[in-house]
Design a protein around this motif. Structure first.
Motif, PDB file in Angstrom:
ATOM      1  N   ARG A  54       0.774  -1.258   0.053  1.00 35.52           N
ATOM      2  CA  ARG A  54       0.123   0.032   0.276  1.00 35.52           C
ATOM      3  C   ARG A  54       0.388   1.409  -0.135  1.00 35.52           C
ATOM      4  NH1 ARG A  54      -4.857  -0.150   0.136  1.00 35.52           N
ATOM      5  NH2 ARG A  54      -5.479   1.602   1.069  1.00 35.52           N
ATOM      6  N   GLU A 100      -5.806   6.084   6.452  1.00 35.54           N
ATOM      7  CA  GLU A 100      -5.091   4.344   5.755  1.00 35.54           C
ATOM      8  C   GLU A 100      -4.929   3.399   6.887  1.00 35.54           C
ATOM      9  OE1 GLU A 100      -4.730   3.315   2.917  1.00 35.54           O
ATOM     10  OE2 GLU A 100      -2.848   2.227   3.545  1.00 35.54           O
ATOM     11  N   GLN A 103      -6.777   0.244   7.367  1.00 37.04           N
ATOM     12  CA  GLN A 103      -6.093  -0.940   7.219  1.00 37.04           C
ATOM     13  C   GLN A 103      -5.263  -2.131   7.871  1.00 37.04           C
ATOM     14  OE1 GLN A 103      -5.082  -2.182   4.268  1.00 37.04           O
ATOM     15  NE2 GLN A 103      -6.229  -0.249   3.619  1.00 37.04           N
TER      16      GLN A 103
END
Lengths: 325, 261
Positions: A223, B118, B122
Motif C-alpha cells: 500500500r 489509511e 488497514q
C-alpha cells in the motif's frame, strides 16, 4: 525616484527626460546552420521517398495485402499480442516477487533471487526457447506428486508411484504456452532489477511512517512502497513491453509458428516477393508499439499522482470544496 | 489499564543503544506518567531522537527495558529469558503509539483524507464510514477541514505536519511521540504546528517531544529532560531546568540556544 543614484557612470539625465526601460523587444540570435541542416535533411528524405515510390520491388500493395491475410492476423493476435501480454504478466509478477526477495532480510531468499537473476540474464532468449521446446527429449513426462515418490513407493513396495497428475511435455511443446513460459521467465530477471530499483527509490521515511502506524510488512510494501515505486518502475517496464513485442518473433525457436513475423515472411516467400513480407511485419510492429506508447503515458500519469502536476480531477474537487466554503 | 494506578505509561530502565560500536544511548532511565508532556532537549547527537525511536521499536535496543502501558516493548519475558517478538507482534505494539516525524513522511500518492484514514482501515479494520467521519473531525481540529482532497505535495510544510498529527491521532493512540516536529519548517510556519500541539496537550494526551523550541518546552511541558552524550544530564520542571540550570552542560546549551534565537 526620478534621479539615478549618485556615482553611476552615465551622465544623469534631467528629470523631465527620464524614461525607465520597458518591455524588451530584442532581435533573436540567428541560427544559419539550422537552415543548412534542414536543407540536407529535406534532400535525404526526398531521395528516400523517391526510392520507395520508384523501386517496384517494395510493392506496397502486396505488403498491405499480406497484412490482412488471416494467418498473418492470427499470428498477430495469438502469437505476438497474446504472447507479449502473457509473458509480461508472468515477467512483471515474478519480477516483483524476486525484487522483494532480493531485498528481504532472509539470506536464503536473497541468494535464490540472485541466482535466478544471474542465470536468466545470462541465458539468450532464443536458446532458452529452443531448450524449452526440446525439453521433451529430457523429460517426456512431467509429473506432480510426492518428491522422490517413485523411489519411496518401490522401496516400500507400494503399487502407486505417489503421482497426483502428470502430462506429456510433447503435448504442449509446440504451443504458445511454452513460449510464454520461456519469455516470461527471462523477462522476470530483468523486471526484478527494475522493480528493485523502484523499491529502493522510495524514501525510507515512508516505510518508517507506515511502520509507526502499526502496518505489517506486507501492507507497507503493497500500500505504501510499491505504489510509489511504480513511478520509477513504469517507464522502463514500457520499454520492456515494447522490446517483448519484438522478441515474440523469437517464438519460432520453440517452434511456435503462429506468430506475426514468421507468417508475414512465409507469405512473402510464397509470392516470391520477400521484401513486402518484411514490410508487412514492420508496419504491424510499428502500429502495436505506437499504441503501447500511448498506453504507457496514461500509466505514467496515473502513478505520478501526488507528484508534480495536479491531475484535472483533483483540481475540480479542490475548486468545488473551496467554492463550498 | 493493565498496570496499577500510579504506574507510569512509559517506563524506561537503563536503555542502551549503539550503532556500529558507537554508543548513542548509555543507560537512559525515564518515566512518563499518563497525561504528562515531557520535552527532550539537548544538542544534536545527544541521543534524544534515537531514544524516541527506541520507544516504538523503530530501533531495537541493545540493553535495558522499555515498558509502554505495562507491555515490554519488542520482547516477551518468559521466565527471565527474553524472546524477540515477531514483526507482527511488534506492529501490534506500535498501534497505540503515534509518531510525528521531522520530515512529515506523509504518503505522497494519497490525498490528505486517505493519509488519515489509511491506518485505522488497514490496521484496525474499522468501518470506512466511521473512520471517514473521525478523519474529517481530526482535520477540522488541526485546521485543515478544507483540504481533504489535496495531495501532500500541494500543502505547505506546516499544513503537512498538521496532517501528520491528524494521521497519528486517527489511531487513537495512548502516547504521542514527536521527533523535532518543527525543525524542517520555515520560521513563519512553526507557530501553527506548535499551536496544534498545545491544543493536543490540553486534551490530556501523553506526549514525548524532542524539540529545540524553548518557548514550547517552558509553557507546555510538565517536565523537561536534558540529554547530552547519550545520558540524561538534568531533568525537572521547565521552571527549574530552563530558568535555573544546575549542570554546566545544560547551562552552555541553553546559552547557545538563546543566543541563536
Amino acid at each position: 525616484m526620478s534621479t539615478p543614484a549618485a556615482g553611476s557612470g552615465s551622465p544623469a539625465p534631467s528629470a523631465a527626460t527620464v524614461d525607465r526601460p520597458g518591455v524588451i523587444n530584442a532581435r533573436p540570435v540567428r541560427h544559419p546552420w539550422r537552415w543548412v541542416a534542414i536543407a540536407v535533411i529535406l534532400v535525404l528524405v526526398a531521395m528516400m521517398i523517391s526510392s520507395l515510390v520508384t523501386n517496384p520491388k517494395w510493392d506496397f500493395g502486396f505488403a498491405f495485402q499480406i497484412m490482412q491475410q488471416t494467418p498473418v492476423l492470427e499470428g498477430l493476435w495469438k502469437g505476438t499480442i497474446f504472447g507479449t501480454i502473457a509473458s509480461m504478466i508472468l515477467g512483471v509478477g515474478l519480477g516483483v516477487v524476486l525484487a522483494v526477495m532480493r531485498l528481504s532480510d532472509n539470506p536464503v531468499l536473497r541468494a535464490v533471487a540472485f541466482a535466478y537473476t544471474w542465470f536468466f540474464r545470462a541465458m539468450p532468449r532464443y536458446v532458452l526457447l529452443a531448450i524449452l521446446g526440446s525439453l521433451g527429449f529430457l523429460y517426456a513426462q512431467i509429473r506432480f506428486g510426492v518428491p522422490f515418490g517413485q523411489q519411496i513407493a518401490s522401496s516400500l513396495g507400494l503399487s502407486t508411484d505417489l503421482t497426483f497428475f502428470g502430462f506429456s511435455w510433447n503435448d504442449i511443446s509446440s504451443t504458445i504456452w511454452v513460449g510464454v513460459i520461456g519469455l516470461g521467465l527471462s523477462e522476470a530477471a530483468y523486471m526484478a532489477e527494475i522493480a528493485r530499483a523502484g523499491i529502493l527509490s522510495v524514501d525510507k521515511g515512508q516505510d518508517e511512517a507506515a511502520r509507526a502506524l502499526g502496518m505489517s510488512s506486507g501492507q507497507r510494501m503493497r500500500r505504501i512502497v510499491l505504489p510509489q515505486a511504480m513511478r520509477v518502475i513504469v517507464p522502463p517496464t514500457g520499454n520492456e513491453t515494447i522490446a517483448m513485442v519484438k522478441d515474440t518473433s523469437l517464438l519460432t525457436a520453440v517452434p511456435v509458428l503462429t506468430e506475426l513475423y514468421y507468417q508475414a515472411y512465409l507469405f512473402g516467400q510464397r509470392g516470391f516477393k520477400i521484401i513486402p513480407g518484411f514490410v508487412a511485419a514492420t508496419l504491424w510492429y510499428l502500429i502495436i508499439c505506437s499504441i503501447l506508447m500511448v498506453g504507457q503515458s496514461y500509466l505514467e500519469k496515473y502513478f505520478g499522482r501526488g507528484f508534480g502536476a495536479i491531475p484535472k480531477k483533483t483540481k475540480e474537487k479542490l475548486m468545488k470544496i473551496e467554492a463550498d466554503h | 489499564m493493565a498496570n496499577p494506578a500510579g504506574a507510569p505509561l512509559v517506563h524506561a530502565v537503563n536503555v542502551m543503544k549503539s550503532f556500529h560500536g558507537n554508543d548513542v544511548l548509555k543507560g537512559i532511565d525515564m518515566d512518563v506518567h499518563k497525561g504528562q508532556v515531557v520535552c527532550l532537549l539537548g544538542p544534536s547527537g545527544s541521543g534524544k531522537t534515537t531514544f524516541l525511536r527506541c520507544i516504538n521499536q523503530l530501533e531495537t535496543i541493545d540493553g535495558g527495558r522499555i515498558w509502554v502501558d505495562g507491555d515490554l516493548m519488542g520482547y516477551a519475558d518468559k521466565g527471565g529469558v527474553l524472546h524477540r517478538l515477531s514483526d507482527k507482534a511488534i506492529a501490534a505494539q506500535r498501534r497505540d503509539i503515534g509518531m510525528v516525524f521531522q520530515r512529515f513522511n506523509l504518503f505522497p500518492h494519497k490525498t490528505v483524507l486517505e493519509n488519515v484514514m489509511e491506518a485505522p482501515i488497514q490496521v484496525k479494520r474499522e468501518p470506512k464510514k466511521e473512520v471517514e467521519q473521525r478523519a474529517m473531525e481530526l482535520l477540522a481540529k488541526v485546521g485543515l477541514a478544507d483540504k481533504p482532497a489535496a495531495y501532500p505535495g500541494q500543502l505547505s510544510g506546516g499544513q503537512q505536519q498538521r496532517v501528520a498529527i491528524a494521521r497519528a491521532l486517527a489511531m487513537r493512540p495512548k502516547l504521542m511521540l514527536f521527533d523535532e516536529p518543527t525543525s524542517a519548517l520555515d520560521p513563519e510556519l512553526v507557530g501553527e504546528v506548535l499551536t496544534t500541539m498545545r491544543e493536543l496537550a490540553d486534551t490530556g494526551m501523553t506526549m514525548i517531544v524532542v524539540t529545540h523550541e524553548m518557548g514550547f518546552a517552558r509553557d507546555v511541558a510538565d517536565r523537561v529532560v536534558f540529554m547530552d552524550g547519550g545520558v540524561v544530564v538534568e531533568e525537572g520542571p521547565p521552571s527549574e531546568v530552563i530558568s535555573n540550570p544546575q549542570n554546566i552542560r545544560t547551562k552552555t546549551f541553553l546559552r547557545r540556544m538563546t543566543e541563536g534565537g
